[in-house]
Design a protein around this motif. Structure first.
Motif, PDB file in Angstrom:
ATOM      1  N   VAL A  40      26.008  43.867  24.436  1.00 24.03           N
ATOM      2  CA  VAL A  40      24.723  44.077  24.119  1.00 24.03           C
ATOM      3  C   VAL A  40      24.382  43.881  22.748  1.00 24.03           C
ATOM      4  CG1 VAL A  40      22.744  45.915  23.942  1.00 24.03           C
ATOM      5  CG2 VAL A  40      24.256  45.792  25.895  1.00 24.03           C
ATOM      6  N   GLY A  41      23.473  43.061  22.346  1.00 23.39           N
ATOM      7  CA  GLY A  41      23.226  42.793  20.985  1.00 23.39           C
ATOM      8  C   GLY A  41      22.311  41.735  20.934  1.00 23.39           C
ATOM      9  N   TYR A  42      22.231  41.123  19.726  1.00 26.10           N
ATOM     10  CA  TYR A  42      21.259  40.032  19.186  1.00 26.10           C
ATOM     11  C   TYR A  42      21.851  38.633  19.885  1.00 26.10           C
ATOM     12  CZ  TYR A  42      18.942  36.439  16.538  1.00 26.10           C
ATOM     13  OH  TYR A  42      18.017  35.445  15.956  1.00 26.10           O
ATOM     14  N   SER A 342      14.973  34.194  20.616  1.00 28.08           N
ATOM     15  CA  SER A 342      15.934  34.950  20.263  1.00 28.08           C
ATOM     16  C   SER A 342      15.413  36.358  20.938  1.00 28.08           C
ATOM     17  CB  SER A 342      16.337  35.294  18.882  1.00 28.08           C
ATOM     18  OG  SER A 342      15.158  35.665  17.958  1.00 28.08           O
ATOM     19  N   ASP A 344      16.304  40.686  20.077  1.00 30.91           N
ATOM     20  CA  ASP A 344      17.150  41.625  19.171  1.00 30.91           C
ATOM     21  C   ASP A 344      18.142  42.220  19.703  1.00 30.91           C
ATOM     22  OD1 ASP A 344      15.958  40.735  16.899  1.00 30.91           O
ATOM     23  OD2 ASP A 344      14.328  42.190  17.144  1.00 30.91           O
ATOM     24  N   SER A 345      17.988  42.753  21.242  1.00 26.73           N
ATOM     25  CA  SER A 345      18.783  43.506  21.502  1.00 26.73           C
ATOM     26  C   SER A 345      18.813  43.272  23.090  1.00 26.73           C
ATOM     27  CB  SER A 345      18.576  45.026  21.654  1.00 26.73           C
ATOM     28  OG  SER A 345      19.401  45.821  22.482  1.00 26.73           O
ATOM     29  N   ALA A 346      20.001  42.410  23.715  1.00 28.30           N
ATOM     30  CA  ALA A 346      19.790  42.062  25.127  1.00 28.30           C
ATOM     31  C   ALA A 346      21.228  42.127  25.712  1.00 28.30           C
ATOM     32  CB  ALA A 346      19.672  40.787  25.060  1.00 28.30           C
ATOM     33  N   LEU A 347      21.207  42.340  26.846  1.00 27.01           N
ATOM     34  CA  LEU A 347      22.670  42.333  27.789  1.00 27.01           C
ATOM     35  C   LEU A 347      22.874  41.062  28.152  1.00 27.01           C
ATOM     36  CD1 LEU A 347      23.669  45.266  30.156  1.00 27.01           C
ATOM     37  CD2 LEU A 347      23.967  42.855  30.833  1.00 27.01           C
ATOM     38  N   TYR A 348      23.951  40.644  27.923  1.00 31.74           N
ATOM     39  CA  TYR A 348      24.245  38.912  28.259  1.00 31.74           C
ATOM     40  C   TYR A 348      25.893  39.224  28.787  1.00 31.74           C
ATOM     41  CZ  TYR A 348      26.157  38.990  23.311  1.00 31.74           C
ATOM     42  OH  TYR A 348      26.789  39.367  22.119  1.00 31.74           O
ATOM     43  N   LEU A 394      25.873  47.692  31.409  1.00 31.60           N
ATOM     44  CA  LEU A 394      27.008  47.542  30.482  1.00 31.60           C
ATOM     45  C   LEU A 394      28.338  47.837  30.896  1.00 31.60           C
ATOM     46  CD1 LEU A 394      27.295  46.645  27.545  1.00 31.60           C
ATOM     47  CD2 LEU A 394      26.813  49.055  26.825  1.00 31.60           C
TER      48      LEU A 394
END
Length: 432
Positions: A40-42, A342, A344-348, A394
């Motif tokens: 999780v993040g940018y 972009s 800012d906070s995404a689960l990838y 997550l």
């Protein structure tokens, strides 16, 4: 009994070893499976391409633009200053081959001489014709005067004789009048003929003068101060000594304005749909890795083209460099990172975890010592990772490769109402 004890211990040992092999083999096969966990993040989507610097504005150094008037379509370059030469206004840049136009000049001079000869002949012919016409008028004047004298002397003659001489006098006067009228017409004809020949001579003189002026322009001088950068052809090659300059595109070189630079790059047809004007770009220079520049997409081509050594169509993208730097030079190779979008906070997750089953996007999750197939909904995607909107948490452990056996694996699908949330915007866009 002794026979049984003799073979009992080796058999037991073999059974123990076989059990150990099964246990170790299962653990080792399990150890060969690699797992990963979502992050999780940018998250950012970018497109990276190589390009080349050029000046946004430049002054063209051109061959004479009116060569086509004399059927000169291509002119070879005999001499050209080295690329990168800094010149001042009026200094020598290039020399073009004059041979074709020199032959044209010779033909024009011959045509001029012929027109001048015809003009002189027209003047002589006019002089002779008009001189003969004037002499004829003088003779007719004498004849008319003589006929009038005969009329005066016939007053004592019979009426018939008087009538005869009167008719002859009138005929003499008529011939004189016709001759005078014809002379005026001949004068106009002679003047028109001379004027036509004079016009032909002037046209030929103008052609000779224009050719001489163009020949003088075959020595090309710098129109402004600047650095000479060779013109690049459509196939990517550069103009050089021995190259031919087309009358339809007479540019030989450019004098770029270094105050505003651009990076010219080409994006493949798969990614071009993501590129828009005003997108932010990070620009690197191969020649100066320590220098980092920024830019902005200013134009995106609507029509693709086939570039040399490329099997797919590409689209030209122009990026304006924000910074002004005296070290920047045209034709420097650039690396361009175009920032598409972009979060800012995404689960990838890594792209390696994504698979397809019956046209459904899936991942394989680890649950205890077994695997589960899970349907997912994907979001944005970059070169390495993809955003997961539904189907992954997550805390999940995901297989980076296919499990060993997927035939009897549990398959989990997302509820239709969840899928509908992500299908509606797409369908609405298609309807619009």
């Amino acid at each position: 009994m002794k026979f049984n004890k003799k073979y009992l211990y080796p058999l037991a040992l073999l059974l123990i070893l076989f059990a150990m092999w099964l246990t170790v083999g299962a653990e080792s096969s399990e150890e060969n499976v690699i797992y990963t966990k979502p992050a999780v993040g940018y998250f950012e989507v970018t497109i990276t391409s190589s390009g080349e610097l050029q000046a946004q504005n430049s002054t063209s150094i051109t061959a004479p633009e009116n060569m086509r008037q004399f059927r000169i379509n291509n002119v070879p370059i005999l001499n050209l200053v080295p690329e990168g030469t800094v010149v001042k206004k009026g200094e020598f840049v290039a020399e073009l081959d004059r041979s074709s136009l020199a032959n044209t000049l010779q033909d024009a001079q011959l045509s001029l001489e012929e027109e001048e000869t015809q003009l002189e002949q027209a003047r002589l012919d006019s002089t002779l014709t008009l001189s003969a016409a004037r002499n004829n008028i003088v003779d007719l004047e004498y004849a008319a005067e003589q006929a009038q004298l005969v009329v005066e002397q016939s007053q004592y003659e019979s009426p018939a004789v008087q009538r005869q001489v009167q008719i002859e006098s009138e005929q003499a006067l008529l011939r004189l009048k016709q001759a005078q009228e014809n002379y005026q017409t001949q004068v106009k004809q002679a003047e028109a003929n001379v004027r036509r020949r004079q016009t032909g001579v002037q046209e030929e003189r103008n052609d000779v003068q224009r050719i001489r002026e163009i020949l003088n322009q075959f020595t090309i001088y710098a129109p402004e101060n600047g650095m000479v950068i060779y013109k690049r052809n459509r196939d990517g090659s550069k103009v050089k000594e021995g190259s031919s300059i087309s009358a339809w595109d007479p540019t030989v070189a450019e004098l770029p304005d270094f105050s505003v630079m651009e990076s010219l790059t080409y994006i493949n047809e798969v990614d071009i749909q993501k590129v828009r004007t005003a997108q932010r770009v990070d620009i690197g220079l191969d020649a100066m890795p320590e220098k980092q520049l920024t830019g902005q997409v200013t134009s995106v081509a609507n029509i693709g083209e086939q570039r040399p050594n490329s099997n797919s169509k590409v689209f030209q993208v122009t990026i304006r460099v924000n910074e002004t730097d005296s070290t920047l030079r045209p034709a420097m190779t650039t690396s361009n990172t175009i920032h598409i979008s972009s979060v800012d906070s995404a689960l990838y997750v890594p792209l390696e975890t994504i698979h397809t089953y019956n046209n459904v996007d899936i991942v394989y999750k680890r649950e205890g010592q077994s695997a589960v197939m899970q349907q997912i909904v994907m979001g944005m995607m970059n070169e390495n990772d993809v955003v997961i909107q539904e189907g992954v948490d997550l805390s999940d452990q995901l297989y980076l490769s296919l499990p060993v056996d997927t035939s009897a694996i549990e398959r989990r699908y997302l509820p239709s109402e969840v899928l509908l949330e992500y299908e509606e915007p797409e369908e609405i866009a298609q309807q619009e």
